[in-house]
Design a protein around this motif. Structure first.
Motif, PDB file in Angstrom:
ATOM      1  N   VAL A 123      14.973   1.378  -0.748  1.00 54.48           N
ATOM      2  CA  VAL A 123      16.258   0.741  -1.036  1.00 54.48           C
ATOM      3  C   VAL A 123      16.096  -0.735  -0.705  1.00 54.48           C
ATOM      4  N   LEU A 124      16.075  -1.558  -1.734  1.00 52.17           N
ATOM      5  CA  LEU A 124      15.817  -2.996  -1.593  1.00 52.17           C
ATOM      6  C   LEU A 124      17.099  -3.747  -1.926  1.00 52.17           C
ATOM      7  N   CYS A 125      17.576  -4.551  -0.987  1.00 51.25           N
ATOM      8  CA  CYS A 125      18.893  -5.166  -1.144  1.00 51.25           C
ATOM      9  C   CYS A 125      18.868  -6.670  -0.898  1.00 51.25           C
ATOM     10  N   GLY A 182      14.363 -17.285   5.847  1.00 50.60           N
ATOM     11  CA  GLY A 182      14.585 -15.954   5.301  1.00 50.60           C
ATOM     12  C   GLY A 182      14.324 -14.864   6.329  1.00 50.60           C
ATOM     13  N   GLU A 183      15.167 -13.850   6.314  1.00 52.05           N
ATOM     14  CA  GLU A 183      15.015 -12.756   7.272  1.00 52.05           C
ATOM     15  C   GLU A 183      15.451 -11.443   6.632  1.00 52.05           C
ATOM     16  N   TRP A 184      14.717 -10.382   6.954  1.00 53.52           N
ATOM     17  CA  TRP A 184      14.991  -9.069   6.389  1.00 53.52           C
ATOM     18  C   TRP A 184      15.050  -8.015   7.491  1.00 53.52           C
ATOM     19  N   LEU A 185      15.951  -7.075   7.313  1.00 49.69           N
ATOM     20  CA  LEU A 185      15.984  -5.874   8.139  1.00 49.69           C
ATOM     21  C   LEU A 185      15.152  -4.821   7.425  1.00 49.69           C
ATOM     22  N   ASP A 213       0.814  -1.223   0.000  1.00 51.10           N
ATOM     23  CA  ASP A 213       0.000   0.000   0.000  1.00 51.10           C
ATOM     24  C   ASP A 213       0.841   1.264   0.000  1.00 51.10           C
ATOM     25  N   LYS A 214       2.103   1.127  -0.373  1.00 51.90           N
ATOM     26  CA  LYS A 214       3.025   2.266  -0.273  1.00 51.90           C
ATOM     27  C   LYS A 214       3.444   2.766  -1.649  1.00 51.90           C
ATOM     28  N   HIS A 215       3.876   4.020  -1.677  1.00 53.70           N
ATOM     29  CA  HIS A 215       4.398   4.629  -2.896  1.00 53.70           C
ATOM     30  C   HIS A 215       5.706   5.335  -2.562  1.00 53.70           C
ATOM     31  N   TYR A 216       6.641   5.244  -3.473  1.00 49.31           N
ATOM     32  CA  TYR A 216       7.953   5.848  -3.302  1.00 49.31           C
ATOM     33  C   TYR A 216       8.306   6.616  -4.569  1.00 49.31           C
ATOM     34  N   GLU A 217       9.231   7.558  -4.432  1.00 50.94           N
ATOM     35  CA  GLU A 217       9.693   8.270  -5.622  1.00 50.94           C
ATOM     36  C   GLU A 217      10.475   7.325  -6.535  1.00 50.94           C
ATOM     37  N   SER A 218      11.361   6.537  -5.931  1.00 50.33           N
ATOM     38  CA  SER A 218      12.191   5.623  -6.721  1.00 50.33           C
ATOM     39  C   SER A 218      12.423   4.331  -5.956  1.00 50.33           C
ATOM     40  N   LEU A 219      12.752   3.284  -6.716  1.00 46.54           N
ATOM     41  CA  LEU A 219      13.256   2.045  -6.142  1.00 46.54           C
ATOM     42  C   LEU A 219      14.733   1.960  -6.470  1.00 46.54           C
ATOM     43  N   ILE A 220      15.554   1.763  -5.462  1.00 47.97           N
ATOM     44  CA  ILE A 220      16.972   1.470  -5.678  1.00 47.97           C
ATOM     45  C   ILE A 220      17.138   0.006  -5.312  1.00 47.97           C
ATOM     46  N   ASN A 221      17.307  -0.845  -6.315  1.00 49.32           N
ATOM     47  CA  ASN A 221      17.312  -2.294  -6.134  1.00 49.32           C
ATOM     48  C   ASN A 221      18.733  -2.829  -6.272  1.00 49.32           C
ATOM     49  N   LEU A 222      19.309  -3.252  -5.167  1.00 48.03           N
ATOM     50  CA  LEU A 222      20.674  -3.761  -5.130  1.00 48.03           C
ATOM     51  C   LEU A 222      20.620  -5.288  -5.182  1.00 48.03           C
ATOM     52  N   GLY A 223      21.101  -5.845  -6.273  1.00 47.74           N
ATOM     53  CA  GLY A 223      20.930  -7.271  -6.536  1.00 47.74           C
ATOM     54  C   GLY A 223      19.582  -7.494  -7.201  1.00 47.74           C
ATOM     55  N   ALA A 224      19.379  -6.856  -8.359  1.00 48.39           N
ATOM     56  CA  ALA A 224      18.060  -6.797  -8.995  1.00 48.39           C
ATOM     57  C   ALA A 224      17.680  -8.065  -9.747  1.00 48.39           C
ATOM     58  N   ALA A 225      18.643  -8.981  -9.915  1.00 48.82           N
ATOM     59  CA  ALA A 225      18.381 -10.262 -10.595  1.00 48.82           C
ATOM     60  C   ALA A 225      17.731 -10.024 -11.966  1.00 48.82           C
ATOM     61  N   PHE A 277      20.737   8.297   2.277  1.00 44.32           N
ATOM     62  CA  PHE A 277      19.348   7.887   2.067  1.00 44.32           C
ATOM     63  C   PHE A 277      18.511   8.098   3.337  1.00 44.32           C
ATOM     64  N   SER A 278      18.714   9.219   3.982  1.00 44.50           N
ATOM     65  CA  SER A 278      18.095   9.457   5.297  1.00 44.50           C
ATOM     66  C   SER A 278      16.572   9.499   5.253  1.00 44.50           C
ATOM     67  N   GLN A 279      15.978   9.762   4.091  1.00 40.61           N
ATOM     68  CA  GLN A 279      14.520   9.824   3.968  1.00 40.61           C
ATOM     69  C   GLN A 279      13.942   8.573   3.315  1.00 40.61           C
ATOM     70  N   SER A 280      14.788   7.566   3.107  1.00 38.61           N
ATOM     71  CA  SER A 280      14.370   6.351   2.412  1.00 38.61           C
ATOM     72  C   SER A 280      14.040   5.230   3.383  1.00 38.61           C
ATOM     73  N   THR A 281      13.291   4.263   2.887  1.00 40.58           N
ATOM     74  CA  THR A 281      13.026   3.020   3.600  1.00 40.58           C
ATOM     75  C   THR A 281      13.974   1.951   3.060  1.00 40.58           C
ATOM     76  N   PHE A 282      14.525   1.157   3.957  1.00 41.24           N
ATOM     77  CA  PHE A 282      15.449   0.085   3.574  1.00 41.24           C
ATOM     78  C   PHE A 282      14.809  -1.278   3.842  1.00 41.24           C
ATOM     79  N   ILE A 283      14.929  -2.178   2.883  1.00 35.60           N
ATOM     80  CA  ILE A 283      14.613  -3.593   3.106  1.00 35.60           C
ATOM     81  C   ILE A 283      15.854  -4.372   2.684  1.00 35.60           C
TER      82      ILE A 283
END
Length: 252
Positions: A149-151, A238-241, A69-81, A169-175
Motif C-alpha cells: 500500500v503506497l500512499c 522527504g519522510e516516509w512511514l 528485492d520484494k514481490h507482492y500480490e498487488s500494489l494499491i497506489n493512493l495518489g498514483a499521479a 490490510f493486516s498482511q500488507s506493507t505500507f509506505i
C-alpha cells in the motif's frame, strides 16, 4: 525553501527546463535503476521537474531501495499521479496487478496512456479519490493479501488510515509519505498515525543525498544545474512511514 514566491517560481521553472532537456535526450526512457527500460510519457500532470531524476533512477531512491528485492500480490497506489510506481513494478513483475487511486482525471488518463506505452494491458485498475472506505472498492479478497500500500496524498494520509483500513490490510506493507508540516497540529497527527500501526513493525525513513557520481549526463552539468536535477523540490526533507506486518514466533 526561500520565502520569496517569485524566486521560487523561477527556480521551479528552471528545474522543469533542465529536466525536459534530459528527458528529450533520453527519448523518455529510464536509463538506470530498478525501472530501467520504462518509457515515460511526454504528458505529465504531476512532478514535471522530477522526470530527469526518474530517468536516472534517482527519484525517491529511498523507497526504491526498500522495494527493489520484494514481490507482492498487488500494489494499491493512493495518489498514483502518472503511474510511475505501478507501471515500473508491473514491468519488473514485482506485482500481479496495480490498483490506482488518483483524484485528478488527467492522472487517470496519463496512467492509461503510459500503461499502453509500456505494453501493459489489463494489469491496472484505476479509481478516483480514495477515502477511508477505499478498500471496499477493491475486488473481493484483494485487501487481505500480501500487498504494498503506497500512499502520497499530500496530508490526506492522517484521515485515510483508520483502524478499520489498517486492519483490512493486516498482511500488507505500507509506505506512506508524511506531510505533517502542512498542519499546525502536525506533530500530534504524526504520532497518532504511527501509533495506529501497533501490530506492525514501523520505521521512519528520510530522504538522503542522491548518488549521481557515476551518471555521465549529470556529472557533465554545472554545479547549480546538477543540484536542481537531483532535487525533488520538497518544502521539507522527504519522510516516509514504512510499516511491515510483525512476524510472530509461528510465522507471519
Amino acid at each position: 525553501m526561500s520565502k520569496n514566491p517569485l524566486l521560487n517560481f523561477f527556480v521551479k521553472e528552471y528545474r522543469k527546463k533542465i529536466a525536459k532537456q534530459l528527458f528529450i535526450e533520453a527519448n523518455g526512457i529510464v536509463k538506470r535503476g530498478l525501472f530501467e527500460g520504462m518509457h515515460l510519457g511526454e504528458e505529465i500532470h504531476w512532478g514535471k521537474a522530477d522526470v530527469a531524476s526518474k530517468i536516472f533512477g534517482l527519484y525517491e531512491s529511498e523507497m526504491i531501495e526498500f522495494i527493489k528485492d520484494k514481490h507482492y500480490e498487488s500494489l494499491i497506489n493512493l495518489g498514483a499521479a502518472d503511474g510511475y510506481y505501478p507501471i515500473g513494478m508491473l514491468m519488473q513483475r514485482m506485482i500481479r496487478h496495480a490498483y490506482c487511486f488518483e483524484e485528478n482525471p488527467l492522472g487517470a488518463k496519463y496512467i492509461n496512456e503510459n500503461a499502453k506505452l509500456n505494453h501493459l494491458n489489463g494489469d491496472i485498475s484505476i479509481y478516483g479519490r480514495a477515502d477511508s472506505q477505499f478498500y471496499k472498492q477493491l475486488p473481493d479478497g484483494i485487501a487481505s493479501g500480501n500487498n504494498l500500500v503506497l500512499c502520497d496524498i499530500e496530508g490526506g494520509e492522517f484521515e485515510l488510515f483508520t483502524d478499520e483500513v489498517i486492519s483490512a490490510f493486516s498482511q500488507s506493507t505500507f509506505i506512506i509519505e508524511i506531510h505533517d508540516f502542512k498542519f499546525d497540529d502536525g506533530k500530534n497527527k504524526r504520532k497518532a498515525l504511527i501509533d495506529s500501526f501497533k501490530d506492525f513493525d514501523v520505521e521512519m525513513v528520510k530522504s538522503k543525498p542522491k548518488q549521481w557520481s557515476d551518471i555521465d549526463q549529470i556529472t557533465a552539468l554545472s554545479d547549480n544545474d546538477r543540484a536542481l536535477v537531483c532535487s525533488e523540490g520538497r518544502r521539507v526533507l522527504g519522510e516516509w512511514l514504512v510499516a511491515t506486518p510483525r512476524k510472530t514466533e509461528y510465522g507471519t
